[in-house]
Design a protein around this motif. Structure first.
Motif, PDB file in Angstrom:
ATOM      1  N   ILE A 121     -51.667  47.814  29.434  1.00 31.79           N
ATOM      2  CA  ILE A 121     -51.620  47.873  27.971  1.00 31.79           C
ATOM      3  C   ILE A 121     -52.655  46.927  27.371  1.00 31.79           C
ATOM      4  O   ILE A 121     -53.342  47.268  26.400  1.00 31.79           O
ATOM      5  CB  ILE A 121     -50.208  47.540  27.470  1.00 31.79           C
ATOM      6  CG1 ILE A 121     -49.227  48.625  27.920  1.00 31.79           C
ATOM      7  CG2 ILE A 121     -50.186  47.411  25.945  1.00 31.79           C
ATOM      8  CD1 ILE A 121     -47.772  48.291  27.644  1.00 31.79           C
ATOM      9  N   ALA A 122     -52.786  45.740  27.946  1.00 31.61           N
ATOM     10  CA  ALA A 122     -53.770  44.768  27.455  1.00 31.61           C
ATOM     11  C   ALA A 122     -55.176  45.341  27.515  1.00 31.61           C
ATOM     12  O   ALA A 122     -55.985  45.159  26.598  1.00 31.61           O
ATOM     13  CB  ALA A 122     -53.683  43.483  28.269  1.00 31.61           C
ATOM     14  N   SER A 123     -55.485  46.057  28.596  1.00 40.96           N
ATOM     15  CA  SER A 123     -56.801  46.671  28.744  1.00 40.96           C
ATOM     16  C   SER A 123     -57.033  47.721  27.671  1.00 40.96           C
ATOM     17  O   SER A 123     -58.104  47.796  27.065  1.00 40.96           O
ATOM     18  CB  SER A 123     -56.933  47.291  30.141  1.00 40.96           C
ATOM     19  OG  SER A 123     -58.168  47.945  30.284  1.00 40.96           O
ATOM     20  N   GLN A 124     -56.016  48.533  27.406  1.00 42.61           N
ATOM     21  CA  GLN A 124     -56.139  49.571  26.383  1.00 42.61           C
ATOM     22  C   GLN A 124     -56.292  48.966  24.995  1.00 42.61           C
ATOM     23  O   GLN A 124     -57.085  49.434  24.180  1.00 42.61           O
ATOM     24  CB  GLN A 124     -54.923  50.495  26.429  1.00 42.61           C
ATOM     25  CG  GLN A 124     -54.845  51.337  27.693  1.00 42.61           C
ATOM     26  CD  GLN A 124     -53.546  52.137  27.781  1.00 42.61           C
ATOM     27  OE1 GLN A 124     -52.523  51.736  27.248  1.00 42.61           O
ATOM     28  NE2 GLN A 124     -53.609  53.270  28.461  1.00 42.61           N
ATOM     29  N   VAL A 125     -55.527  47.902  24.731  1.00 49.83           N
ATOM     30  CA  VAL A 125     -55.593  47.260  23.420  1.00 49.83           C
ATOM     31  C   VAL A 125     -56.959  46.623  23.200  1.00 49.83           C
ATOM     32  O   VAL A 125     -57.585  46.785  22.146  1.00 49.83           O
ATOM     33  CB  VAL A 125     -54.478  46.194  23.286  1.00 49.83           C
ATOM     34  CG1 VAL A 125     -54.696  45.334  22.044  1.00 49.83           C
ATOM     35  CG2 VAL A 125     -53.113  46.872  23.207  1.00 49.83           C
ATOM     36  N   SER A 126     -57.458  45.892  24.197  1.00 52.77           N
ATOM     37  CA  SER A 126     -58.739  45.193  24.026  1.00 52.77           C
ATOM     38  C   SER A 126     -59.901  46.178  23.967  1.00 52.77           C
ATOM     39  O   SER A 126     -60.895  45.928  23.281  1.00 52.77           O
ATOM     40  CB  SER A 126     -58.950  44.192  25.168  1.00 52.77           C
ATOM     41  OG  SER A 126     -58.965  44.848  26.419  1.00 52.77           O
ATOM     42  N   THR A 127     -59.789  47.326  24.651  1.00 53.26           N
ATOM     43  CA  THR A 127     -60.841  48.340  24.606  1.00 53.26           C
ATOM     44  C   THR A 127     -60.886  49.031  23.248  1.00 53.26           C
ATOM     45  O   THR A 127     -61.959  49.347  22.728  1.00 53.26           O
ATOM     46  CB  THR A 127     -60.620  49.405  25.701  1.00 53.26           C
ATOM     47  OG1 THR A 127     -60.656  48.775  26.978  1.00 53.26           O
ATOM     48  CG2 THR A 127     -61.680  50.485  25.641  1.00 53.26           C
ATOM     49  N   GLY A 128     -59.714  49.217  22.659  1.00 56.77           N
ATOM     50  CA  GLY A 128     -59.640  49.960  21.401  1.00 56.77           C
ATOM     51  C   GLY A 128     -59.837  49.115  20.164  1.00 56.77           C
ATOM     52  O   GLY A 128     -59.825  49.648  19.048  1.00 56.77           O
ATOM     53  N   ARG A 129     -60.028  47.800  20.319  1.00 56.73           N
ATOM     54  CA  ARG A 129     -60.189  46.925  19.162  1.00 56.73           C
ATOM     55  C   ARG A 129     -61.477  46.140  19.266  1.00 56.73           C
ATOM     56  O   ARG A 129     -61.887  45.735  20.345  1.00 56.73           O
ATOM     57  CB  ARG A 129     -58.997  45.967  19.053  1.00 56.73           C
ATOM     58  CG  ARG A 129     -57.690  46.706  18.774  1.00 56.73           C
ATOM     59  CD  ARG A 129     -56.584  45.752  18.445  1.00 56.73           C
ATOM     60  NE  ARG A 129     -55.415  46.463  17.955  1.00 56.73           N
ATOM     61  CZ  ARG A 129     -54.314  45.875  17.526  1.00 56.73           C
ATOM     62  NH1 ARG A 129     -54.232  44.563  17.542  1.00 56.73           N
ATOM     63  NH2 ARG A 129     -53.297  46.580  17.076  1.00 56.73           N
ATOM     64  N   SER A 130     -62.085  45.896  18.105  1.00 56.51           N
ATOM     65  CA  SER A 130     -63.390  45.235  18.090  1.00 56.51           C
ATOM     66  C   SER A 130     -63.295  43.719  18.041  1.00 56.51           C
ATOM     67  O   SER A 130     -64.223  43.022  18.422  1.00 56.51           O
ATOM     68  CB  SER A 130     -64.207  45.722  16.881  1.00 56.51           C
ATOM     69  OG  SER A 130     -63.499  45.487  15.671  1.00 56.51           O
ATOM     70  N   GLU A 131     -62.144  43.174  17.539  1.00 60.20           N
ATOM     71  CA  GLU A 131     -62.062  41.724  17.399  1.00 60.20           C
ATOM     72  C   GLU A 131     -62.040  41.060  18.767  1.00 60.20           C
ATOM     73  O   GLU A 131     -61.496  41.602  19.730  1.00 60.20           O
ATOM     74  CB  GLU A 131     -60.825  41.303  16.590  1.00 60.20           C
ATOM     75  CG  GLU A 131     -59.500  41.720  17.185  1.00 60.20           C
ATOM     76  CD  GLU A 131     -58.995  43.021  16.604  1.00 60.20           C
ATOM     77  OE1 GLU A 131     -57.769  43.227  16.603  1.00 60.20           O
ATOM     78  OE2 GLU A 131     -59.824  43.829  16.163  1.00 60.20           O
ATOM     79  N   PRO A 132     -62.640  39.874  18.887  1.00 58.86           N
ATOM     80  CA  PRO A 132     -62.691  39.200  20.194  1.00 58.86           C
ATOM     81  C   PRO A 132     -61.318  38.764  20.662  1.00 58.86           C
ATOM     82  O   PRO A 132     -60.442  38.438  19.863  1.00 58.86           O
ATOM     83  CB  PRO A 132     -63.588  37.978  19.922  1.00 58.86           C
ATOM     84  CG  PRO A 132     -63.451  37.730  18.440  1.00 58.86           C
ATOM     85  CD  PRO A 132     -63.285  39.087  17.817  1.00 58.86           C
ATOM     86  N   VAL A 133     -61.147  38.774  21.967  1.00 60.40           N
ATOM     87  CA  VAL A 133     -59.903  38.287  22.562  1.00 60.40           C
ATOM     88  C   VAL A 133     -59.944  36.772  22.627  1.00 60.40           C
ATOM     89  O   VAL A 133     -60.972  36.184  22.975  1.00 60.40           O
ATOM     90  CB  VAL A 133     -59.723  38.882  23.978  1.00 60.40           C
ATOM     91  CG1 VAL A 133     -58.500  38.276  24.658  1.00 60.40           C
ATOM     92  CG2 VAL A 133     -59.590  40.395  23.910  1.00 60.40           C
ATOM     93  N   ALA A 134     -58.839  36.131  22.287  1.00 59.81           N
ATOM     94  CA  ALA A 134     -58.798  34.664  22.280  1.00 59.81           C
ATOM     95  C   ALA A 134     -59.042  34.121  23.678  1.00 59.81           C
ATOM     96  O   ALA A 134     -58.563  34.671  24.663  1.00 59.81           O
ATOM     97  CB  ALA A 134     -57.439  34.187  21.772  1.00 59.81           C
TER      98      ALA A 134
END
Length: 311
Positions: A121-134
């Motif tokens: 899920i984390a991979s899908q969320v980070s792929t689908g969003r442009s904001e940087p991951v903390a």
């Protein structure tokens, strides 16, 4: 005279909140941790006021439906109560206190993360969003219990009461709960922990390694080398994430594992001490009493009384 409504009381009397408490009470009739039909979900029921209790949670989330808990880690207080839930990206030892009574027992749902599912899920969320991951990961995060989270927890408890509904919907509800936590206020930090990015990611990898090898001899120099850091840098980043030094962390992990074995009457204290990496039973007993403030036999009785068989 006009009396202003009590917003907390009004919120408590919402049908959804009342149903949550009723379902949790039904599913957790016994003191301590109650099992459910899902291995990763337990429900705690306790009537005791607890102070300064050492705990070490596995990665997951805790939803307090009635009562109040708070954790203390490295001088910071993390509240988890009827309005807040606790997210645990990585296992960290901390001190806890809770408020409950026979008239109003504490009821809390503990959900252990499925790490493969969470990483997917984390991979899908980070792929689908442009904001940087903390990049900075925190060992504990307290977040407001939003309606979207409350709704998923309610549907989870409803399903746990109905075997057919659980068989059909249980997996999808747990998946949604993982997702809701990962897109919450703490989501960026949790995703960083799961994806093991940056400096914090190397410490998370080190914690995973420690979890697998905590019974063996451990040196900070070896841990730092594996993480690609100098010893001083490793110390600083490790304490930032966990609130303790590497060796304090290893000691806490050994003692908490031993505590579970002692409570279950698995073996003698000397055998348990050796199995978690202690060469000296006497040193183990001293460390155990210093950490839990009770002897091993006293702690076993306390655990069975307050936490039950699933501690």
């Amino acid at each position: 005279m006009n009396v202003l409504p009590n917003p907390m009381k009004a919120d408590d009397e919402r049908p959804e909140r009342c149903e949550l408490v009723d379902l949790a009470g039904f599913l957790a009739p016994c003191h301590g941790y109650n099992p459910t039909a899902l291995d990763r979900v337990r429900i705690l029921r306790t009537e005791a006021v607890l102070h300064d209790i050492p705990v070490l949670y596995k990665p997951g989330a805790v939803f307090v439906l009635q009562g109040r808990k708070q954790g203390l880690l490295d001088g910071e207080v993390y509240l988890y109560d009827e309005e807040h839930y606790l997210a645990v990206p990585v296992p960290v030892p901390f001190r806890m206190e809770s408020v409950a009574s026979p008239a109003r027992p504490l009821l809390a749902v503990y959900v252990e993360f499925d790490m493969r599912l969470a990483a997917e899920i984390a991979s899908q969320v980070s792929t689908g969003r442009s904001e940087p991951v903390a990049d900075r990961v925190r060992g504990l995060v307290s977040s407001r219990m939003e309606r979207s989270i409350e709704d998923v927890v309610l549907r989870l408890l409803r399903a746990l009461r109905d075997p057919v509904e659980l068989a059909v919907l249980g997996g999808s509800i747990l998946r949604e709960l993982h997702y809701r936590v990962l897109i919450g206020p703490q989501g960026g930090a949790m995703i960083s922990a799961l994806q093991q990015r940056g400096t914090s990611g190397r410490i998370v990898q080190s914690l995973t390694r420690l979890r697998e090898t905590y019974t063996s001899q451990v040196t900070v120099a070896a841990l730092a080398s594996e993480a690609g850091m100098s010893v001083p840098s490793y110390h600083v980043h490790f304490k930032t994430l966990t609130g303790s030094s590497p060796m304090q962390y290893v000691k806490a992990m050994r003692l908490h594992e031993a505590r579970l074995m002692i409570a279950r009457h698995d073996r003698t204290v000397a055998e348990i001490a050796a199995s978690v990496g202690y060469a000296s039973p006497a040193q183990f007993s001293r460390d155990f009493k210093r950490h839990f403030r009770r002897t091993a036999s006293e702690e076993a009785k306390w655990v069975r009384r307050h936490l039950g068989e699933l501690a």
